[in-house]
Design a protein around this motif. Sequence first.
Motif, mmCIF file in Angstrom:
data_model
loop_
_atom_site.group_PDB
_atom_site.id
_atom_site.type_symbol
_atom_site.label_atom_id
_atom_site.label_comp_id
_atom_site.label_asym_id
_atom_site.label_seq_id
_atom_site.Cartn_x
_atom_site.Cartn_y
_atom_site.Cartn_z
ATOM 1 N N ASN A 2 36.578 -35.227 1.231
ATOM 2 C CA ASN A 2 36.471 -36.654 0.391
ATOM 3 C C ASN A 2 35.104 -37.144 0.394
ATOM 4 N N PRO A 3 34.816 -37.372 -0.912
ATOM 5 C CA PRO A 3 33.215 -37.943 -1.244
ATOM 6 C C PRO A 3 33.055 -39.332 -0.625
ATOM 7 N N LEU A 4 34.007 -40.109 -0.955
ATOM 8 C CA LEU A 4 34.112 -41.447 -0.206
ATOM 9 C C LEU A 4 33.723 -41.541 1.292
ATOM 10 N N PHE A 5 34.501 -40.490 1.929
ATOM 11 C CA PHE A 5 34.277 -40.262 3.555
ATOM 12 C C PHE A 5 32.856 -39.885 3.769
ATOM 13 N N LEU A 6 32.235 -39.036 2.875
ATOM 14 C CA LEU A 6 30.918 -38.514 3.052
ATOM 15 C C LEU A 6 30.028 -39.633 2.779
ATOM 16 N N ALA A 7 30.271 -40.349 1.823
ATOM 17 C CA ALA A 7 29.470 -41.515 1.430
ATOM 18 C C ALA A 7 29.440 -42.585 2.621
ATOM 19 N N TYR A 8 30.679 -43.147 3.235
ATOM 20 C CA TYR A 8 30.538 -43.789 4.169
ATOM 21 C C TYR A 8 30.075 -43.408 5.513
ATOM 22 N N GLY A 9 30.131 -41.980 5.906
ATOM 23 C CA GLY A 9 29.728 -41.286 6.990
ATOM 24 C C GLY A 9 28.018 -41.304 6.881
ATOM 25 N N SER A 10 27.617 -41.133 5.922
ATOM 26 C CA SER A 10 26.213 -41.058 5.556
ATOM 27 C C SER A 10 25.712 -42.548 5.572
ATOM 28 N N LEU A 11 26.502 -43.465 5.354
ATOM 29 C CA LEU A 11 25.945 -45.111 5.453
ATOM 30 C C LEU A 11 26.029 -45.411 7.010
ATOM 31 N N GLY A 12 27.164 -44.927 7.737
ATOM 32 C CA GLY A 12 26.950 -44.972 9.158
ATOM 33 C C GLY A 12 25.851 -44.408 9.957
ATOM 34 N N GLY A 13 25.435 -43.020 9.413
ATOM 35 C CA GLY A 13 24.276 -42.410 9.894
ATOM 36 C C GLY A 13 23.110 -43.267 9.590
ATOM 37 N N ALA A 14 23.005 -43.741 8.429
ATOM 38 C CA ALA A 14 21.886 -44.329 7.864
ATOM 39 C C ALA A 14 21.558 -45.667 8.887
ATOM 40 N N ILE A 15 22.887 -46.268 9.445
ATOM 41 C CA ILE A 15 22.628 -47.658 10.081
ATOM 42 C C ILE A 15 22.347 -47.220 11.628
ATOM 43 N N VAL A 16 22.817 -46.102 12.004
ATOM 44 C CA VAL A 16 22.343 -45.660 13.426
ATOM 45 C C VAL A 16 20.903 -45.543 13.438
ATOM 46 N N CYS A 17 20.553 -44.524 12.358
ATOM 47 C CA CYS A 17 18.938 -44.143 12.569
ATOM 48 C C CYS A 17 18.005 -45.354 12.235
ATOM 49 N N LEU A 51 20.943 -43.084 3.470
ATOM 50 C CA LEU A 51 21.339 -44.496 2.760
ATOM 51 C C LEU A 51 21.314 -43.656 1.170
ATOM 52 N N SER A 52 20.280 -42.970 0.723
ATOM 53 C CA SER A 52 20.440 -42.459 -0.421
ATOM 54 C C SER A 52 21.627 -41.615 -0.946
ATOM 55 N N GLN A 53 21.913 -41.007 0.287
ATOM 56 C CA GLN A 53 23.266 -39.886 -0.077
ATOM 57 C C GLN A 53 24.407 -41.077 -0.114
ATOM 58 N N ALA A 54 24.387 -42.049 0.844
ATOM 59 C CA ALA A 54 25.505 -42.946 0.671
ATOM 60 C C ALA A 54 25.717 -43.508 -0.707
ATOM 61 N N LEU A 55 24.586 -43.730 -1.537
ATOM 62 C CA LEU A 55 24.875 -44.236 -2.844
ATOM 63 C C LEU A 55 25.426 -43.619 -3.771
ATOM 64 N N LYS A 56 25.712 -42.212 -3.323
ATOM 65 C CA LYS A 56 26.545 -41.100 -4.353
ATOM 66 C C LYS A 56 28.041 -41.903 -4.298
ATOM 67 N N GLY A 57 28.503 -42.565 -3.351
ATOM 68 C CA GLY A 57 29.975 -43.082 -3.402
ATOM 69 C C GLY A 57 30.204 -44.311 -3.206
ATOM 70 N N VAL A 58 28.866 -45.255 -2.893
ATOM 71 C CA VAL A 58 28.823 -46.682 -2.424
ATOM 72 C C VAL A 58 28.163 -47.283 -3.220
ATOM 73 N N PRO A 59 28.628 -48.477 -4.250
ATOM 74 C CA PRO A 59 27.656 -49.121 -4.836
ATOM 75 C C PRO A 59 26.337 -49.646 -4.069
ATOM 76 N N LEU A 60 25.439 -49.776 -4.638
ATOM 77 C CA LEU A 60 23.941 -50.154 -4.073
ATOM 78 C C LEU A 60 24.146 -51.606 -3.361
ATOM 79 N N GLY A 61 24.456 -52.529 -3.954
ATOM 80 C CA GLY A 61 24.656 -53.790 -3.338
ATOM 81 C C GLY A 61 25.463 -53.795 -2.148
ATOM 82 N N ILE A 62 26.448 -53.119 -2.119
ATOM 83 C CA ILE A 62 27.563 -52.950 -0.889
ATOM 84 C C ILE A 62 26.871 -52.421 0.269
ATOM 85 N N ALA A 63 26.202 -50.993 -0.177
ATOM 86 C CA ALA A 63 25.630 -50.247 0.836
ATOM 87 C C ALA A 63 24.646 -50.995 1.489
ATOM 88 N N TYR A 64 23.778 -51.713 0.567
ATOM 89 C CA TYR A 64 22.613 -52.249 1.294
ATOM 90 C C TYR A 64 23.058 -53.443 2.315
#
Length: 115
Positions: A2-17, A51-64
């Motif tokens: 699921n692309p949304l799962f990958l986007a939020y997984g990338s966002l989670g990884g970005a936060i941890v890093c 974070l850039s990968q998360a933006l494939k499925g999460v809007p910029l304002g929300i992701a940031y």
Amino acid sequence: MNPLFLAYGSLGGAIVCEVIATTLLQKSEQFSKPLPTAAMALFYIVSFYLLSQALKGVPLGIAYAVWGGLGIVLTAMISVLLLKQSLDLPAMAGIGMIVAGVIVMNVFSNSVSHG
């Protein structure tokens, strides 16, 4: 997958890093220690890539907002638990408001993709 799962997984990884990098920023002692400084730079680079990968499925304002908000909360927790720094009541209340804002945004906003 699921692309949304990958986007939020990338966002989670970005936060941890980002949290690891910020902790290493403290440990670098104003860039005077080469190993923590180099590790800090690497973790920030990985964080921004994820974070850039998360933006494939999460809007910029929300992701940031999620990246920044949860990064603040986790960094504050690390500063208390590992670095033995303290937070007073207003600081804890402010952090609580950040958490509440991220929850409200993710639960109630139509801007957030809920897959």
